[in-house]
Write an enzyme that holds these catalytic residues in place. Sequence first.
Site, short mmCIF file in Angstrom:
data_model
loop_
_atom_site.label_atom_id
_atom_site.label_comp_id
_atom_site.label_asym_id
_atom_site.label_seq_id
_atom_site.Cartn_x
_atom_site.Cartn_y
_atom_site.Cartn_z
CE LYS A 42 16.45 4.32 7.21
NZ LYS A 42 15.79 4.16 8.83
NE ARG A 47 12.44 2.64 6.60
CZ ARG A 47 12.94 2.15 5.67
NH1 ARG A 47 12.64 2.42 4.46
NH2 ARG A 47 14.28 1.45 5.60
N GLY A 99 20.97 1.79 13.74
CA GLY A 99 20.19 1.38 14.88
C GLY A 99 20.24 2.28 15.97
CG MET A 150 17.80 8.29 15.97
SD MET A 150 17.98 9.53 14.99
CE MET A 150 18.69 8.99 13.48
NE ARG A 184 23.02 1.46 5.78
CZ ARG A 184 22.18 1.40 6.67
NH1 ARG A 184 21.76 2.11 7.40
NH2 ARG A 184 22.12 0.01 7.40
CG HIS A 227 63.83 9.02 24.74
ND1 HIS A 227 63.78 7.48 25.03
CD2 HIS A 227 64.87 8.96 23.90
CE1 HIS A 227 64.77 7.05 24.27
NE2 HIS A 227 65.52 8.08 23.67
CB SER A 247 63.77 21.82 8.68
OG SER A 247 63.06 20.77 8.93
CB CYS A 303 61.99 17.88 10.45
SG CYS A 303 62.72 19.00 11.70
CE1 TYR A 358 61.54 18.55 4.76
CE2 TYR A 358 62.04 20.20 2.92
CZ TYR A 358 62.29 19.53 4.21
OH TYR A 358 63.38 19.85 4.86
P1 ADP Z 1 17.45 1.12 10.38
O1 ADP Z 1 17.71 2.67 10.23
O2 ADP Z 1 17.67 0.80 11.79
O3 ADP Z 1 17.95 0.32 9.24
P2 ADP Z 1 14.90 1.01 9.00
O4 ADP Z 1 13.96 2.01 9.06
O5 ADP Z 1 15.58 0.77 7.80
O6 ADP Z 1 15.94 1.44 10.42
O7 ADP Z 1 13.89 -0.19 9.41
C1 ADP Z 1 14.22 -1.42 9.94
C2 ADP Z 1 13.72 -2.57 9.02
O8 ADP Z 1 12.40 -2.40 8.98
C3 ADP Z 1 14.34 -2.45 7.55
O9 ADP Z 1 15.40 -3.25 7.57
C4 ADP Z 1 13.38 -2.84 6.73
O10 ADP Z 1 13.51 -4.32 6.12
C5 ADP Z 1 12.09 -3.02 7.69
N1 ADP Z 1 11.29 -1.81 7.01
C6 ADP Z 1 11.21 -0.64 7.13
N2 ADP Z 1 10.19 -0.07 6.36
C7 ADP Z 1 9.42 -0.86 5.78
C8 ADP Z 1 8.38 -1.10 4.81
N3 ADP Z 1 7.80 -0.07 4.48
N4 ADP Z 1 7.99 -2.23 4.40
C9 ADP Z 1 8.47 -3.18 4.73
N5 ADP Z 1 9.60 -3.53 5.60
C10 ADP Z 1 10.24 -2.13 6.25
MG MG Z 2 17.58 0.36 7.46
#
Ligand code: ADP
Ligand code: MG
Length: 888
Positions: A27, A97, A106, A108, A342, A460, A769, A836, A856
């Site tokens: 990220k 984040r 999702g 962490m 990503r 078998h 072989s 083989c 091969y």
């Molecule tokens: P994940 O790794 O679970 O996708 P994110 O860090 O991407 O978590 O955050 C989840 C959601 O929060 C993202 O989909 C984004 O839309 C929103 N978000 C995160 N940072 C910001 C920000 N600086 N401004 C507005 N929305 C944010």
């Molecule tokens: Mg995200």
Amino acid sequence: MDKKMVYFYGGGVAEGSAKMKNLLGGKGANLAEMARMGLPVPPGFTITTEVCDYYWKHDRSFPETLEADVEAALKRLEEVSGKKFGDKDNPLLVSVRSGAAVSMPGMMDTILNLGLNDETVEALAKNTNNPRFAYDAYRRFIQMFGDVALGIPHHDFEEALNQVKEEKGVKLDIELEADDFKKVIELYKEIYKKAGKEFPQDPKKQLWIAIEAVFGSWMNERAIKYRAINGIKEGELLGTAVNVVMMVFGNMGDDSGTGVCFTRDPNTGENIKYGEYLPNAQGEDVVAGIRTPYPLEKLNEILPDVYKQLTEIMDKLEHHYKDMQDIEFTVEKGKLYFLQTRTGKRTAKAAVKIAVDLVKEGLIDKATAVMRVTPDQIDKLLHPAFDTEEVKKAQEIGEGLPASPGAATGKVVFSADEAEEFAKEGTPVILVRPETSPEDVGGMNAAEGILTATGGMTSHAAVVARGMGKPAIVGAEEIVIDEEAKEFTARGVTVKDGDWISIDGTTGKVYLGKIKTIKPQGLEGEVAELLEFADEIRVLGVRANADIPRDAKVARNFGAEGIGLCRTEHMFFEGDRIQKMRRMIVSKTVEQREAALEELLPLQKDDFKGLFEAMEGFPVTIRLLDPPLHEFLPNDEEQMKELAPQLGITVEELKEIVENLHEFNPMMGHRGVRLAITYPEVAVMQTKAIILAAIEMVKEGKKVKPEIMIPLVGTVKELKYLDKIVRETADKLIEEAGVDLEYKVGTMIEVPRGAITADEIAEVAQFFSFGTNDLTQMTLGFSRDDYGKFINDYIEKGIYESDPFKHVDQTGVGRMVKIAKDYGRSVNPELKLGVCGEHGGDPESIEFFHKTQLDYVSCSPYRVPIARLAAAQAAVKFKRGKFVNYAD
Ligand code: ADP
Ligand code: MG
Ligand code: MG
């Protein structure tokens, strides 16, 4: 720590880049990259994964200078954004984040709207002229912070929110107003108190607690489990980075919103923009599924300018990263921001299509395309699968080894005969047996799938099912079969003859009842194109193990460049041939035996001709009779009584023969070349059949390359003895026919003595072989039929890394192969080398055979496409071969 710990981006500069994924997480690295590209990204900074590593290695503490570094970055963020953290007039709000080098969606935690407190919320209300928005943002922050950072149950907050809604008599959040949210906030603060926690009013305090929570989430249960499931070893990644990003708001009215989009369709791979958009919402609303978002195109109606900008940047990002992107964006009052990009996850089908399309579009080269698809994905596309929704609802009643991939559903039968009967009527059946033997082959072929209670990956049932491309589960020990009563029990459920079950040979799971299956896509379109790229790149040849023309044709269609192993014994089980074979076995004199062989000869000749024709001039390696003879005779009294008169002997005589053939350890018994040493006339007959078939081909003007293979050779003297017989027989026939026909005589290397005396053997053999099944069995001293009982203990205790019959044991068996290769080529540089055993279809083993510079691999027909891809990937990885321009 004297390394740089904080990387800033924003205001047109970025300290990080996409190349720094390990350090900044995916990220953080991509946010920096997007900032570099000049795209609209809210400014922010990233604390490195090295700090996370430090944190966990130093009793959950931070490096001394981190605080100063974060302070400095925060100052820069304030300058770039023109706002101030905790300011009463113009407060800066941020999200905190997580994000590791490998995307773990999702797993962490992320906290939004950080920086709000009783004072700044009022500023936000005033500046936006939208108190409802401000108090909603504040209560969201208190909730998320409590849940994520302080571990207060999410549920408690939801209850409080519902209480306010009920009091007001409304159902939806959007029906609440500023004053309602103020009430919610009061209730939330109570919840903190009850939990013995304090909501910090100081934004700096909030920030540090949040940073620590994100680093802490690296080791939460979800994240640990995710890594385990996805094969990420602990310690392989440093940890998560922490991204502190200026907040932008998608919930400021109808000209705001948030969405997720893919640059191509992640399900089909089609080159269309795909995604979802939710007006007037914050990112988490989409994920939480509280409101149903619109398809992306809706944005074109609501905010056409934003849509245009978004799609242009989507194209730009895909071109820049040269792969399909999964993008998160937010629109704040008509202004577009990118919050994440990503590489998008995709289905197997989409993976193949996207890789091939990107080559055609000139974005990536063929080697890159070949690396973008896993052998497993190709495998998935070639086998039927269960409907994902239906399988979720089905009752699982057992699990065994996933011996042959694909999904099958049918009525339970307990015998091969029954399977054939039902199949004739068109009823799909699953053949359930304690184990299978060569007599069951007809029933196995008639069944949709095979389930056995015992046996391992090279039993078998497993080998034959893979050869047939039929789904199979073996060694499902939970399944207790009562053949008499025609039923089995598993996990407390009794399944009777004729009941429906479903098996998934890809996962090894057994389900009760009928489950809808989805047809495989087959080797066409983009899959075929991708494999053609693979063929251009790979240096390893790919052949198939096939015993009958039908399998050989399948193999050829899948791209096999020859047959690496034809097991001739399988031909003796068909129809009334088994009787002729048995007559040969019970012969008392050489003359009787030769007479019986004389009858088998024309049948074998026709079989071989069929194989030669199917292989269209590619080499066909035929192995002389290999299994111990008792496998061809019945064991039980009843069958013997029936058989004896047919063979013209008494039951007593037959019993004695069977008893004499009994061996304590048949795998090391009278089999392979040893049979031919005792009964050379069998080898003579088989050689005649091979050569006569080849002569017919030549006379018809067709190309043919027969290779005669002597199994189980442990000393060159065995091979010398057979080589002489084979060559004399063959040469005489060729001379008589007056044709030009070349053939090869070679051996299997599967006995350790053979491997370590390969220099002697290579004086005689034209090819080796490696029979890695037997070679593994004998090198490790693990019986293929018994190792299943203890191998898991070995793997759990780390003594063997994995099942050595599945992935070749590179250290031991692999060394045998290397030694034999070096010794063999030292006396005969032209020596052709192949594999083989079952390992010939295993990607990990194929990589090893590529590195060992064999010529091969040969595998079951349905694994040929996988082997083609795996061989190409090995060539790219080890930069040996014909590919060009492979970057990164
Ligand atoms: P994940 O790794 O679970 O996708 P994110 O860090 O991407 O978590 O955050 C989840 C959601 O929060 C993202 O989909 C984004 O839309 C929103 N978000 C995160 N940072 C910001 C920000 N600086 N401004 C507005 N929305 C944010
Ligand atoms: Mg995200
Ligand atoms: Mg063998």
